[in-house]
Structure formats: C-alpha cells, structure tokens
Enzyme design. Structure first.
Site, PDB file in Angstrom:
ATOM      1  CD1 TRP A   1      -2.274  -1.924   0.242  1.00 13.20           C
ATOM      2  CD2 TRP A   1      -3.103  -1.075   2.138  1.00 13.20           C
ATOM      3  NE1 TRP A   1      -3.411  -2.634   0.562  1.00 13.20           N
ATOM      4  CE2 TRP A   1      -3.938  -2.126   1.717  1.00 13.20           C
ATOM      5  CE3 TRP A   1      -3.437  -0.394   3.309  1.00 13.20           C
ATOM      6  CZ2 TRP A   1      -5.088  -2.519   2.418  1.00 13.20           C
ATOM      7  CZ3 TRP A   1      -4.565  -0.774   4.015  1.00 13.20           C
ATOM      8  CH2 TRP A   1      -5.387  -1.830   3.567  1.00 13.20           C
TER       9      TRP A   1
ATOM     10  CD  GLU B   1       8.063   3.433  -4.263  1.00 14.60           C
ATOM     11  OE1 GLU B   1       7.505   3.265  -3.171  1.00 14.60           O
ATOM     12  OE2 GLU B   1       7.484   3.255  -5.355  1.00 14.60           O
TER      13      GLU B   1
ATOM     14  CD  GLU C   1       8.604  -4.255  -6.820  1.00  9.93           C
ATOM     15  OE1 GLU C   1       7.381  -4.346  -6.953  1.00  9.93           O
ATOM     16  OE2 GLU C   1       9.133  -3.427  -6.072  1.00  9.93           O
TER      17      GLU C   1
ATOM     18  N   GLY D   1       1.665  -2.647  -6.307  1.00  8.74           N
ATOM     19  CA  GLY D   1       1.526  -1.344  -5.665  1.00  8.74           C
ATOM     20  C   GLY D   1       0.152  -0.756  -5.926  1.00  8.74           C
ATOM     21  N   GLY D   2       0.072   0.105  -6.924  1.00  2.12           N
ATOM     22  CA  GLY D   2      -1.160   0.844  -7.213  1.00  2.12           C
ATOM     23  C   GLY D   2      -2.420  -0.011  -7.250  1.00  2.12           C
TER      24      GLY D   2
END
Ligand code: PGA
Length: 261
Positions: A10, A102, A172, A238-239
C-alpha cells in the site's frame, strides 16, 4: 512445491485510517481464498494493528513495508522485527518487504543493509520479500545481469547460515514501478530465470522452493501472462492493491494459472 504469493504494497496510502479499514474489509470480501495462493497486504506500519483486526483470522496475511535489523535501540523512526512480529499469542505481521527501490533511492537502503535485514527477518520468523531490480539506464546499457546478480547475492548472503529458507524475491525493474509500463513477460521471465539459477548457486536445491515475484505496473489485466512464466510465482503489487476488485482479479489470475506451470 512452492506456493504462489501475491503481495499488496500500500506504500503511504490511503492517508486516512477509516479508509484503510474500509480497503482491508473490501479486499477481504473480494479475494477468493485458495489454499494454494498466499495473499499478503502490507499497510503503513502505524496501521498494522487495526488492519490485523480488520482481517481477523481470515486467509489474508499481513506484512511490513520495511524494518530495521536491530531488535530495539536508538533508531529514530524505525520499526524493529519484534514489533512487526508481535507477541507469540498475538502475531502481527508474517512477512516484510526489504529493499524496495523507493527505499533504496530515497532512504539510503543499500545491498549491505538489505543483507542485514533479510537475515534479521529470518531470525525472527518473518518471511522477507527482498526486492531487487535495475534502473532504466542500467537496462539501456546492458547491465541488467550484473545489477540483478549483485543485488541478489547480497540479499541472500546471510541466508545459508539460517535454519529457515522461507523467503521470497521480488523482481521489480525500477522503470516499471508506478509507470503503467510493465516489463514484457519474456523479459521478466529472463530475469526470474537468472534469479532462480543464481539462487541455486547460493542455496542449492532450496532455490526451487523460493517464490519469485514480478512487480511493476501489475494489473488485473496483465497479471495472468506473468504468472504463466515458468519462474514467476506471484506479484508484488503497488497501485492496483489499493483497489479491492483489481487486487482480487490479480489473486484470481494467480489461482487460474496455478495448474498451468
Ligand atoms: P506498482 O508498484 O504496482 O504501482 O507499479 C509496485 C511496487 O512498487 O511494489
């Protein structure tokens, strides 16, 4: 035989606690449980307890998005593996994402800290999901193999010494995250195959038991074709994990393709 694994990351969403509760409830209602597919959601750490309550004893597991390797200490803003794992009779998280790009880019995560964190997670009975992947310029310059093997060997460098080999690797490509430009399934499989072979050199036959996930713009539409690849066992999402129906469609694709590979 390795199980399929679908993980929802999330990230820093949604911003309101009530919306997080509602999202967890919607995911619980939408995802069809299957004993062959493991489903885990990773909410912001401040909400782990309430999302644990929202999920109850249902089939969906809970994971952290990062952790420190130390049990406790002067580490402002960090989360310890003991905090993530919870009490023996009141377990909180079972999984933890380590080394997301990230965090590598913005929070100083390195191959070395990833190695320490993977080892610590295993030590504390958490399943680390180590994320690795090349940046766009690294793909353009033909450095994918070097980057992937370097990040992977570092991530699992401590694994051989641990009793548990329960971990997962998420491939990823950085350029595919949040861009809507997923890798081609063939390119993703080529890297997943490289990961499986390299793991074999490090941990031997256990490499066959390690779920390898693809992550980067996975949707309900494109998930199945990734899951059909020989070395891709699931997804780090993710999204699309912020929309219950979309996330459920990805889990459904994992179940539908399970018998095919
Ligand atoms: P995305 O993110 O699915 O939004 O591309 C994947 C991830 O960062 O794990």
């Amino acid at each position: 035989m390795r199980r399929r694994l679908v993980v929802g990351n999330w990230k820093m969403n949604p911003p309101l606690a009530g919306d997080a509760d509602a999202l967890a409830a919607a995911i619980l209602a939408a995802v069809a449980p299957s004993p062959r597919i493991e489903v885990v959601i990773c909410p912001p750490s401040v909400w782990l307890e309430r999302i644990r309550r929202a999920l109850g004893d249902g089939p969906i597991g809970l994971g952290g998005q990062t952790m420190h390797w130390a049990d406790a200490g002067a580490h402002t803003g960090e989360i310890s593996p003991l905090m993530l794992a919870g009490e023996p009779n009141k377990r909180l998280a079972t999984h933890v994402i380590i080394g997301h790009s990230e965090r590598r880019q913005a929070d100083g995560e390195t191959d070395h800290t990833v190695a320490l964190k993977v080892a610590s997670a295993l030590e504390h009975g958490l399943v680390p999901i180590a994320a690795i992947g090349e940046r766009l310029e690294e793909r353009r310059t033909g450095a994918v193999e070097d980057v992937i093997t370097r990040q992977l060997r570092a991530a699992v460098s401590e694994v051989g010494k641990r009793a548990s080999h329960r971990f997962a690797i998420a491939y990823e490509p950085v350029w595919a995250i949040g861009t809507g430009m997923a890798a081609s399934p063939a390119d993703a499989q080529a890297v997943a195959g490289l990961i499986r072979r390299t793991l074999g050199e490090v941990i031997g036959a256990h490499a066959d038991d390690v779920p390898i996930l693809y992550g980067g713009s996975v949707t309900g539409q494109n998930a199945a074709i990734f899951f059909e690849q020989a070395d891709i066992d699931g997804a780090l999402v993710g999204g699309a994990s912020l929309r219950a129906d979309e996330f459920a469609a990805i889990v459904q694709a994992a179940a539908a393709t399970d018998e095919l590979v």
